[in-house]
Design an enzyme around this catalytic site. Sequence first.
Site, PDB file in Angstrom:
ATOM      1  N   LYS A  96       0.855  -1.199   0.000  1.00  0.00           N
ATOM      2  CA  LYS A  96       0.000   0.000   0.000  1.00  0.00           C
ATOM      3  C   LYS A  96       0.884   1.240   0.000  1.00  0.00           C
ATOM      4  O   LYS A  96       1.895   1.287   0.711  1.00  0.00           O
ATOM      5  CB  LYS A  96      -0.889   0.007   1.250  1.00  0.00           C
ATOM      6  CG  LYS A  96      -1.923  -1.089   1.246  1.00  0.00           C
ATOM      7  CD  LYS A  96      -2.848  -1.012   2.423  1.00  0.00           C
ATOM      8  CE  LYS A  96      -3.969  -2.039   2.273  1.00  0.00           C
ATOM      9  NZ  LYS A  96      -3.501  -3.420   2.000  1.00  0.00           N
ATOM     10  N   ASP A 130      -1.916  -2.014  -3.909  1.00  0.00           N
ATOM     11  CA  ASP A 130      -3.309  -2.093  -3.474  1.00  0.00           C
ATOM     12  C   ASP A 130      -3.963  -0.720  -3.569  1.00  0.00           C
ATOM     13  O   ASP A 130      -3.279   0.305  -3.543  1.00  0.00           O
ATOM     14  CB  ASP A 130      -3.380  -2.519  -1.992  1.00  0.00           C
ATOM     15  CG  ASP A 130      -3.039  -3.991  -1.780  1.00  0.00           C
ATOM     16  OD1 ASP A 130      -3.023  -4.762  -2.756  1.00  0.00           O
ATOM     17  OD2 ASP A 130      -2.788  -4.359  -0.612  1.00  0.00           O
ATOM     18  N   ARG A 180      -5.847  -5.311 -11.003  1.00  0.00           N
ATOM     19  CA  ARG A 180      -6.666  -6.215 -10.188  1.00  0.00           C
ATOM     20  C   ARG A 180      -8.015  -5.518 -10.000  1.00  0.00           C
ATOM     21  O   ARG A 180      -8.059  -4.370  -9.554  1.00  0.00           O
ATOM     22  CB  ARG A 180      -6.042  -6.446  -8.814  1.00  0.00           C
ATOM     23  CG  ARG A 180      -6.977  -7.204  -7.859  1.00  0.00           C
ATOM     24  CD  ARG A 180      -6.594  -7.047  -6.399  1.00  0.00           C
ATOM     25  NE  ARG A 180      -5.299  -7.614  -6.113  1.00  0.00           N
ATOM     26  CZ  ARG A 180      -4.500  -7.148  -5.131  1.00  0.00           C
ATOM     27  NH1 ARG A 180      -4.887  -6.126  -4.386  1.00  0.00           N
ATOM     28  NH2 ARG A 180      -3.343  -7.715  -4.917  1.00  0.00           N
ATOM     29  N   GLY A 184     -14.150  -3.290  -3.596  1.00  0.00           N
ATOM     30  CA  GLY A 184     -13.784  -2.134  -2.759  1.00  0.00           C
ATOM     31  C   GLY A 184     -14.173  -2.382  -1.317  1.00  0.00           C
ATOM     32  O   GLY A 184     -15.267  -2.864  -1.036  1.00  0.00           O
ATOM     33  N   ARG A 284     -11.520  -4.936   8.267  1.00  0.00           N
ATOM     34  CA  ARG A 284     -12.203  -4.861   6.961  1.00  0.00           C
ATOM     35  C   ARG A 284     -12.778  -6.218   6.581  1.00  0.00           C
ATOM     36  O   ARG A 284     -13.848  -6.303   5.993  1.00  0.00           O
ATOM     37  CB  ARG A 284     -11.237  -4.353   5.873  1.00  0.00           C
ATOM     38  CG  ARG A 284     -10.899  -2.869   6.008  1.00  0.00           C
ATOM     39  CD  ARG A 284     -10.288  -2.304   4.731  1.00  0.00           C
ATOM     40  NE  ARG A 284      -8.949  -2.790   4.484  1.00  0.00           N
ATOM     41  CZ  ARG A 284      -7.837  -2.267   5.024  1.00  0.00           C
ATOM     42  NH1 ARG A 284      -7.910  -1.231   5.834  1.00  0.00           N
ATOM     43  NH2 ARG A 284      -6.659  -2.777   4.737  1.00  0.00           N
TER      44      ARG A 284
HETATM   45  C1  LIG Z   1      -7.081 -10.737  -3.780  1.00  0.00           C
HETATM   46  C2  LIG Z   1      -7.881  -9.576  -3.272  1.00  0.00           C
HETATM   47  C3  LIG Z   1      -7.282  -8.336  -3.172  1.00  0.00           C
HETATM   48  C4  LIG Z   1      -8.020  -7.228  -2.725  1.00  0.00           C
HETATM   49  N1  LIG Z   1      -7.443  -5.993  -2.731  1.00  0.00           N
HETATM   50  C5  LIG Z   1      -8.197  -4.911  -2.403  1.00  0.00           C
HETATM   51  C6  LIG Z   1      -7.683  -3.590  -2.542  1.00  0.00           C
HETATM   52  O1  LIG Z   1      -6.543  -3.364  -2.944  1.00  0.00           O
HETATM   53  N2  LIG Z   1      -8.492  -2.562  -2.176  1.00  0.00           N
HETATM   54  C7  LIG Z   1      -9.770  -2.747  -1.727  1.00  0.00           C
HETATM   55  O2  LIG Z   1     -10.478  -1.769  -1.443  1.00  0.00           O
HETATM   56  N3  LIG Z   1     -10.275  -3.999  -1.588  1.00  0.00           N
HETATM   57  C8  LIG Z   1      -9.531  -5.066  -1.908  1.00  0.00           C
HETATM   58  N4  LIG Z   1     -10.060  -6.325  -1.786  1.00  0.00           N
HETATM   59  C9  LIG Z   1     -11.348  -6.534  -1.057  1.00  0.00           C
HETATM   60  C10 LIG Z   1     -12.549  -6.391  -1.955  1.00  0.00           C
HETATM   61  O3  LIG Z   1     -12.687  -5.044  -2.360  1.00  0.00           O
HETATM   62  C11 LIG Z   1     -13.846  -6.842  -1.254  1.00  0.00           C
HETATM   63  O4  LIG Z   1     -14.051  -6.059  -0.112  1.00  0.00           O
HETATM   64  C12 LIG Z   1     -13.843  -8.306  -0.845  1.00  0.00           C
HETATM   65  O5  LIG Z   1     -13.185  -9.095  -1.771  1.00  0.00           O
HETATM   66  C13 LIG Z   1     -15.281  -8.839  -0.712  1.00  0.00           C
HETATM   67  O6  LIG Z   1     -15.937  -8.723  -1.954  1.00  0.00           O
HETATM   68  P1  LIG Z   1     -16.385  -9.975  -2.858  1.00  0.00           P
HETATM   69  O7  LIG Z   1     -16.063  -9.633  -4.271  1.00  0.00           O
HETATM   70  O8  LIG Z   1     -15.810 -11.230  -2.356  1.00  0.00           O
HETATM   71  O9  LIG Z   1     -17.973  -9.956  -2.807  1.00  0.00           O
HETATM   72  P2  LIG Z   1     -19.022  -9.929  -1.625  1.00  0.00           P
HETATM   73  O10 LIG Z   1     -20.344  -9.678  -2.294  1.00  0.00           O
HETATM   74  O11 LIG Z   1     -18.596  -9.019  -0.540  1.00  0.00           O
HETATM   75  O12 LIG Z   1     -18.957 -11.414  -1.070  1.00  0.00           O
HETATM   76  C14 LIG Z   1     -19.362 -12.524  -1.835  1.00  0.00           C
HETATM   77  C15 LIG Z   1     -19.255 -13.772  -0.974  1.00  0.00           C
HETATM   78  O13 LIG Z   1     -17.866 -13.997  -0.669  1.00  0.00           O
HETATM   79  C16 LIG Z   1     -17.702 -14.446   0.679  1.00  0.00           C
HETATM   80  N5  LIG Z   1     -16.925 -13.446   1.414  1.00  0.00           N
HETATM   81  C17 LIG Z   1     -16.546 -12.222   1.003  1.00  0.00           C
HETATM   82  N6  LIG Z   1     -15.788 -11.606   1.930  1.00  0.00           N
HETATM   83  C18 LIG Z   1     -15.703 -12.462   2.974  1.00  0.00           C
HETATM   84  C19 LIG Z   1     -15.054 -12.419   4.227  1.00  0.00           C
HETATM   85  N7  LIG Z   1     -14.344 -11.355   4.621  1.00  0.00           N
HETATM   86  N8  LIG Z   1     -15.162 -13.484   5.055  1.00  0.00           N
HETATM   87  C20 LIG Z   1     -15.864 -14.583   4.681  1.00  0.00           C
HETATM   88  N9  LIG Z   1     -16.495 -14.679   3.484  1.00  0.00           N
HETATM   89  C21 LIG Z   1     -16.425 -13.645   2.636  1.00  0.00           C
HETATM   90  C22 LIG Z   1     -19.084 -14.616   1.225  1.00  0.00           C
HETATM   91  O14 LIG Z   1     -19.479 -15.937   0.974  1.00  0.00           O
HETATM   92  C23 LIG Z   1     -19.908 -13.642   0.398  1.00  0.00           C
HETATM   93  O15 LIG Z   1     -21.261 -13.996   0.332  1.00  0.00           O
HETATM   94  C24 LIG Z   1      -9.371  -7.418  -2.297  1.00  0.00           C
HETATM   95  C25 LIG Z   1      -9.962  -8.665  -2.411  1.00  0.00           C
HETATM   96  C26 LIG Z   1      -9.256  -9.732  -2.916  1.00  0.00           C
HETATM   97  C27 LIG Z   1      -9.957 -11.044  -3.070  1.00  0.00           C
END
Ligand SMILES: Cc1cc2nc3c(=O)[nH]c(=O)nc-3n(C[C@H](O)[C@H](O)[C@H](O)COP(=O)(O)OP(=O)(O)OC[C@H]3O[C@@H](n4cnc5c(N)ncnc54)[C@H](O)[C@@H]3O)c2cc1C
Length: 302
Positions: A96, A130, A180, A184, A284
């Site tokens: 970051k 990130d 990537r 968010g 988060r």
């Molecule tokens: C590799 C990677 C890098 C990332 N880098 C950044 C970044 O640089 N900046 C940034 O703002 N965000 C980052 N994120 C976080 C991202 O923005 C989301 O907040 C996070 O991935 C949850 O979103 P989702 O797409 O999984 O969908 P969602 O709709 O939130 O979740 C879908 C399903 O995934 C599962 N799930 C999601 N999160 C969790 C959890 N914490 N614990 C358990 N189950 C969960 C649940 O089953 C949920 O129903 C990153 C995520 C990943 C995977």
Amino acid sequence: MIRSTLLKLSESKSFARWVTSNNTTRRMSHRFVAGEALDEAIAAARECNDQRMLVSLDYLGENVSTTEDAQRARDAFLEVFDRIAAERLDANVSCKLTQLGLDVSVEFCEGQLLSIVERARSYSNFLRVDMEGSVYTARTIDVVKRVRSQNPAVGTVIQAYLYRSEQDVQDLLAYGCRIRLCKGAYKEPPEVAFPRKRDVDANFVKLMRMLLPSGFYHGIATHDPRMIAATIRCAAEKKVSKQDFEFQMLYGVRTDLQQQLVRDGFRVRIYIPYGQDWFPYFMRRLAERPANLAFFARNFFR
Ligand SMILES: Cc1cc2nc3c(=O)[nH]c(=O)nc-3n(C[C@H](O)[C@H](O)[C@H](O)COP(=O)(O)OP(=O)(O)OC[C@H]3O[C@@H](n4cnc5c(N)ncnc54)[C@H](O)[C@@H]3O)c2cc1C
């Protein structure tokens, strides 16, 4: 409301001190964080590689306020690249910019980033910057573009919840930047980000459809089965091979889905965080899924 409260708490220094010094919560953090030491992250990375998954190692830290702390973080990142090479891991690194001193000075931070990207390139490796809260978006993109014009071993992240992201994707693709895509993870006001989940999801699909056929190698970072299905459909429709993009998921989240995608022949990269400064990252993760909070509360009181 739970999400907002947890994200607000993630900024509290006194709460952070209490949580990170408590043995029970430290143990519980292992659900999402590989450990406090690099050795623990290396062991987790080896396990992922053994299961045919790629890795991105993230030395945790953000919002440092002194040049000394930022330089310490830079040295830690240089060491990570050395260890990845020495251990022959299939892993890149995520960092970051506020950890590298963005709040101290943009020029200082840019110099730090460039030195890490140079180390990455010397090993034919890659550094992912990130994306943090929206007050940092424009500066992050500008720094990445400038560093990338000197050394291409760097890419960044686009958040589907921001209104500005479509423009940013077009802009970054013009620079050939690897992106990537994620939804968010920060608390953003409705002036800058879609407040409703269905609009975030729709924008995620729209941006993914811009990225996949762009000819550059991107990461689709989500655990959402609907986003994953849309990506697989788009790849088939646009004839993008499974080797030309990757899914990315977080350490400890939906391991069943991670393994299923590997079995289906997709490239999957696991984001493995480690380090002592795990509190904001951990909060988060709790905020993303309120069920996690109930799970942790039950374990804490037990
Ligand atoms: C590799 C990677 C890098 C990332 N880098 C950044 C970044 O640089 N900046 C940034 O703002 N965000 C980052 N994120 C976080 C991202 O923005 C989301 O907040 C996070 O991935 C949850 O979103 P989702 O797409 O999984 O969908 P969602 O709709 O939130 O979740 C879908 C399903 O995934 C599962 N799930 C999601 N999160 C969790 C959890 N914490 N614990 C358990 N189950 C969960 C649940 O089953 C949920 O129903 C990153 C995520 C990943 C995977």
